[in-house]
Design a protein around this motif. Structure first.
Motif, PDB file in Angstrom:
ATOM      1  N   THR A  62       8.514   1.741 -12.873  1.00  0.00           N
ATOM      2  CA  THR A  62       7.479   2.596 -12.289  1.00  0.00           C
ATOM      3  C   THR A  62       6.262   1.726 -12.085  1.00  0.00           C
ATOM      4  O   THR A  62       5.834   1.045 -13.013  1.00  0.00           O
ATOM      5  CB  THR A  62       7.161   3.793 -13.207  1.00  0.00           C
ATOM      6  OG1 THR A  62       8.363   4.536 -13.412  1.00  0.00           O
ATOM      7  CG2 THR A  62       6.107   4.680 -12.590  1.00  0.00           C
ATOM      8  N   VAL A  63       5.741   1.737 -10.865  1.00  0.00           N
ATOM      9  CA  VAL A  63       4.613   0.882 -10.542  1.00  0.00           C
ATOM     10  C   VAL A  63       3.475   1.702  -9.930  1.00  0.00           C
ATOM     11  O   VAL A  63       3.697   2.735  -9.306  1.00  0.00           O
ATOM     12  CB  VAL A  63       5.003  -0.256  -9.562  1.00  0.00           C
ATOM     13  CG1 VAL A  63       6.022  -1.181 -10.178  1.00  0.00           C
ATOM     14  CG2 VAL A  63       5.535   0.286  -8.267  1.00  0.00           C
ATOM     15  N   ARG A  64       2.273   1.232 -10.185  1.00  0.00           N
ATOM     16  CA  ARG A  64       1.087   1.834  -9.586  1.00  0.00           C
ATOM     17  C   ARG A  64       0.618   0.873  -8.507  1.00  0.00           C
ATOM     18  O   ARG A  64       0.355  -0.296  -8.771  1.00  0.00           O
ATOM     19  CB  ARG A  64      -0.006   2.020 -10.636  1.00  0.00           C
ATOM     20  CG  ARG A  64      -1.215   2.776 -10.127  1.00  0.00           C
ATOM     21  CD  ARG A  64      -2.171   3.184 -11.224  1.00  0.00           C
ATOM     22  NE  ARG A  64      -1.566   3.752 -12.409  1.00  0.00           N
ATOM     23  CZ  ARG A  64      -1.103   5.009 -12.540  1.00  0.00           C
ATOM     24  NH1 ARG A  64      -1.128   5.806 -11.500  1.00  0.00           N
ATOM     25  NH2 ARG A  64      -0.600   5.426 -13.673  1.00  0.00           N
ATOM     26  N   ILE A  65       0.575   1.391  -7.278  1.00  0.00           N
ATOM     27  CA  ILE A  65       0.138   0.549  -6.176  1.00  0.00           C
ATOM     28  C   ILE A  65      -1.043   1.215  -5.475  1.00  0.00           C
ATOM     29  O   ILE A  65      -1.182   2.436  -5.495  1.00  0.00           O
ATOM     30  CB  ILE A  65       1.288   0.246  -5.185  1.00  0.00           C
ATOM     31  CG1 ILE A  65       1.920   1.522  -4.646  1.00  0.00           C
ATOM     32  CG2 ILE A  65       2.346  -0.610  -5.839  1.00  0.00           C
ATOM     33  CD1 ILE A  65       3.022   1.280  -3.644  1.00  0.00           C
ATOM     34  N   PRO A  66      -1.878   0.415  -4.836  1.00  0.00           N
ATOM     35  CA  PRO A  66      -3.065   0.979  -4.190  1.00  0.00           C
ATOM     36  C   PRO A  66      -2.688   1.948  -3.063  1.00  0.00           C
ATOM     37  O   PRO A  66      -1.665   1.781  -2.394  1.00  0.00           O
ATOM     38  CB  PRO A  66      -3.780  -0.243  -3.624  1.00  0.00           C
ATOM     39  CG  PRO A  66      -3.203  -1.420  -4.313  1.00  0.00           C
ATOM     40  CD  PRO A  66      -1.817  -1.026  -4.739  1.00  0.00           C
ATOM     41  N   ALA A  67      -3.529   2.958  -2.876  1.00  0.00           N
ATOM     42  CA  ALA A  67      -3.313   3.916  -1.784  1.00  0.00           C
ATOM     43  C   ALA A  67      -3.550   3.203  -0.463  1.00  0.00           C
ATOM     44  O   ALA A  67      -2.955   3.433   0.503  1.00  0.00           O
ATOM     45  CB  ALA A  67      -4.236   5.104  -1.939  1.00  0.00           C
TER      46      ALA A  67
ATOM     47  N   ARG B  41       0.855  -1.191   0.000  1.00  0.00           N
ATOM     48  CA  ARG B  41       0.000   0.000   0.000  1.00  0.00           C
ATOM     49  C   ARG B  41       0.887   1.235   0.000  1.00  0.00           C
ATOM     50  O   ARG B  41       1.919   1.273   0.669  1.00  0.00           O
ATOM     51  CB  ARG B  41      -0.903   0.034   1.232  1.00  0.00           C
ATOM     52  CG  ARG B  41      -1.844  -1.141   1.318  1.00  0.00           C
ATOM     53  CD  ARG B  41      -3.110  -0.827   0.598  1.00  0.00           C
ATOM     54  NE  ARG B  41      -4.008  -1.967   0.659  1.00  0.00           N
ATOM     55  CZ  ARG B  41      -4.706  -2.379  -0.364  1.00  0.00           C
ATOM     56  NH1 ARG B  41      -4.641  -1.769  -1.508  1.00  0.00           N
ATOM     57  NH2 ARG B  41      -5.500  -3.420  -0.253  1.00  0.00           N
ATOM     58  N   LEU B  42       0.475   2.255  -0.731  1.00  0.00           N
ATOM     59  CA  LEU B  42       1.223   3.501  -0.841  1.00  0.00           C
ATOM     60  C   LEU B  42       1.484   4.116   0.532  1.00  0.00           C
ATOM     61  O   LEU B  42       2.567   4.637   0.793  1.00  0.00           O
ATOM     62  CB  LEU B  42       0.456   4.477  -1.735  1.00  0.00           C
ATOM     63  CG  LEU B  42       1.214   5.661  -2.291  1.00  0.00           C
ATOM     64  CD1 LEU B  42       2.439   5.228  -3.067  1.00  0.00           C
ATOM     65  CD2 LEU B  42       0.310   6.503  -3.178  1.00  0.00           C
ATOM     66  N   SER B  43       0.521   4.009   1.419  1.00  0.00           N
ATOM     67  CA  SER B  43       0.651   4.598   2.751  1.00  0.00           C
ATOM     68  C   SER B  43       1.686   3.888   3.625  1.00  0.00           C
ATOM     69  O   SER B  43       2.067   4.408   4.675  1.00  0.00           O
ATOM     70  CB  SER B  43      -0.708   4.582   3.459  1.00  0.00           C
ATOM     71  OG  SER B  43      -1.174   3.250   3.592  1.00  0.00           O
ATOM     72  N   GLU B  44       2.165   2.729   3.191  1.00  0.00           N
ATOM     73  CA  GLU B  44       3.087   1.925   4.002  1.00  0.00           C
ATOM     74  C   GLU B  44       4.537   2.041   3.569  1.00  0.00           C
ATOM     75  O   GLU B  44       5.394   1.373   4.155  1.00  0.00           O
ATOM     76  CB  GLU B  44       2.674   0.454   3.920  1.00  0.00           C
ATOM     77  CG  GLU B  44       1.279   0.177   4.415  1.00  0.00           C
ATOM     78  CD  GLU B  44       0.813  -1.236   4.105  1.00  0.00           C
ATOM     79  OE1 GLU B  44       1.429  -1.922   3.269  1.00  0.00           O
ATOM     80  OE2 GLU B  44      -0.191  -1.659   4.699  1.00  0.00           O
ATOM     81  N   ILE B  45       4.832   2.862   2.558  1.00  0.00           N
ATOM     82  CA  ILE B  45       6.192   2.891   2.027  1.00  0.00           C
ATOM     83  C   ILE B  45       6.781   4.293   2.091  1.00  0.00           C
ATOM     84  O   ILE B  45       6.056   5.286   2.166  1.00  0.00           O
ATOM     85  CB  ILE B  45       6.243   2.362   0.581  1.00  0.00           C
ATOM     86  CG1 ILE B  45       5.389   3.233  -0.339  1.00  0.00           C
ATOM     87  CG2 ILE B  45       5.823   0.908   0.526  1.00  0.00           C
ATOM     88  CD1 ILE B  45       5.553   2.915  -1.803  1.00  0.00           C
TER      89      ILE B  45
ATOM     90  N   ASN C  64       5.832   9.416  -6.718  1.00  0.00           N
ATOM     91  CA  ASN C  64       5.347  10.488  -7.578  1.00  0.00           C
ATOM     92  C   ASN C  64       3.991  11.010  -7.120  1.00  0.00           C
ATOM     93  O   ASN C  64       3.241  10.305  -6.444  1.00  0.00           O
ATOM     94  CB  ASN C  64       5.256   9.987  -9.027  1.00  0.00           C
ATOM     95  CG  ASN C  64       6.598   9.533  -9.542  1.00  0.00           C
ATOM     96  OD1 ASN C  64       7.579  10.256  -9.475  1.00  0.00           O
ATOM     97  ND2 ASN C  64       6.648   8.309 -10.051  1.00  0.00           N
ATOM     98  N   GLU C  65       3.685  12.245  -7.516  1.00  0.00           N
ATOM     99  CA  GLU C  65       2.417  12.871  -7.138  1.00  0.00           C
ATOM    100  C   GLU C  65       1.198  12.111  -7.662  1.00  0.00           C
ATOM    101  O   GLU C  65       0.123  12.180  -7.068  1.00  0.00           O
ATOM    102  CB  GLU C  65       2.378  14.316  -7.630  1.00  0.00           C
ATOM    103  CG  GLU C  65       3.308  15.221  -6.857  1.00  0.00           C
ATOM    104  CD  GLU C  65       3.228  16.666  -7.303  1.00  0.00           C
ATOM    105  OE1 GLU C  65       2.231  17.049  -7.951  1.00  0.00           O
ATOM    106  OE2 GLU C  65       4.167  17.417  -6.996  1.00  0.00           O
ATOM    107  N   ASP C  66       1.371  11.394  -8.769  1.00  0.00           N
ATOM    108  CA  ASP C  66       0.242  10.654  -9.337  1.00  0.00           C
ATOM    109  C   ASP C  66       0.011   9.299  -8.666  1.00  0.00           C
ATOM    110  O   ASP C  66      -0.823   8.513  -9.097  1.00  0.00           O
ATOM    111  CB  ASP C  66       0.419  10.481 -10.844  1.00  0.00           C
ATOM    112  CG  ASP C  66       1.602   9.589 -11.220  1.00  0.00           C
ATOM    113  OD1 ASP C  66       2.340   9.117 -10.315  1.00  0.00           O
ATOM    114  OD2 ASP C  66       1.796   9.355 -12.428  1.00  0.00           O
TER     115      ASP C  66
END
Length: 141
Positions: free
Chosen positions: A136-141, A4-8, A111-113
């Motif tokens: 570049t990876v997209r991970i859940p918030a 999760r984005l909040s964990e990194i 990144n901001e996105d």
């Protein structure tokens, strides 16, 4: 593993990964990719063209390094960009051990996105085999 984005945070390491490649892996990859260049399976030919032994396909090495990221995110589809430079071949001896590719990575940027840039280090026989490797990876918030 689900990240999760909040964990990194920037600088966090990814779990390390070691992948062994033996000659039969090269044969299977040649069949799947259609790349039957003899430097990937014929020791005599590889040495005749100046290589120390049979080498793994560059794209196989790249795929193995990509596993570091997909294992971390838990979703190969999360990778939105991936690139490497091939700096040194992975030499695969004809034995039961083959070559081991040691992979590590760290979070380089958030990144901001909501995407995350990960830098990757790939070594075999204590030498770097990929340069400038990043995803570049997209991970859940």
């Amino acid at each position: 593993m689900t990240v999760r984005l909040s964990e990194i945070s920037v600088g966090d390491p990814l779990p390390e990964l070691s992948v062994a490649l033996v000659r039969s892996d090269l044969v299977r990859y040649a069949g799947a990719s259609g790349d039957f260049n003899p430097i990937h399976w014929n020791e005599r030919f590889a040495k005749e063209v100046g290589l120390p032994d049979v080498i793994a396909h560059g794209m196989l090495t790249m795929a193995v390094a990509g596993r570091l990221v997909s294992a971390w995110t838990g979703d190969p589809g999360s990778i939105v960009r991936y690139g490497v430079r091939f700096t040194r071949p992975v030499i695969v001896p004809d034995d039961d051990t083959g070559a081991v590719v040691e992979l590590s990575g760290k979070i380089a940027k958030i990144n901001e996105d909501g995407t995350v840039k990960v830098t990757i280090t790939a070594k075999s026989a204590d030498q770097g085999v990929l340069g400038g490797a990043s995803a570049t990876v997209r991970i859940p918030a």
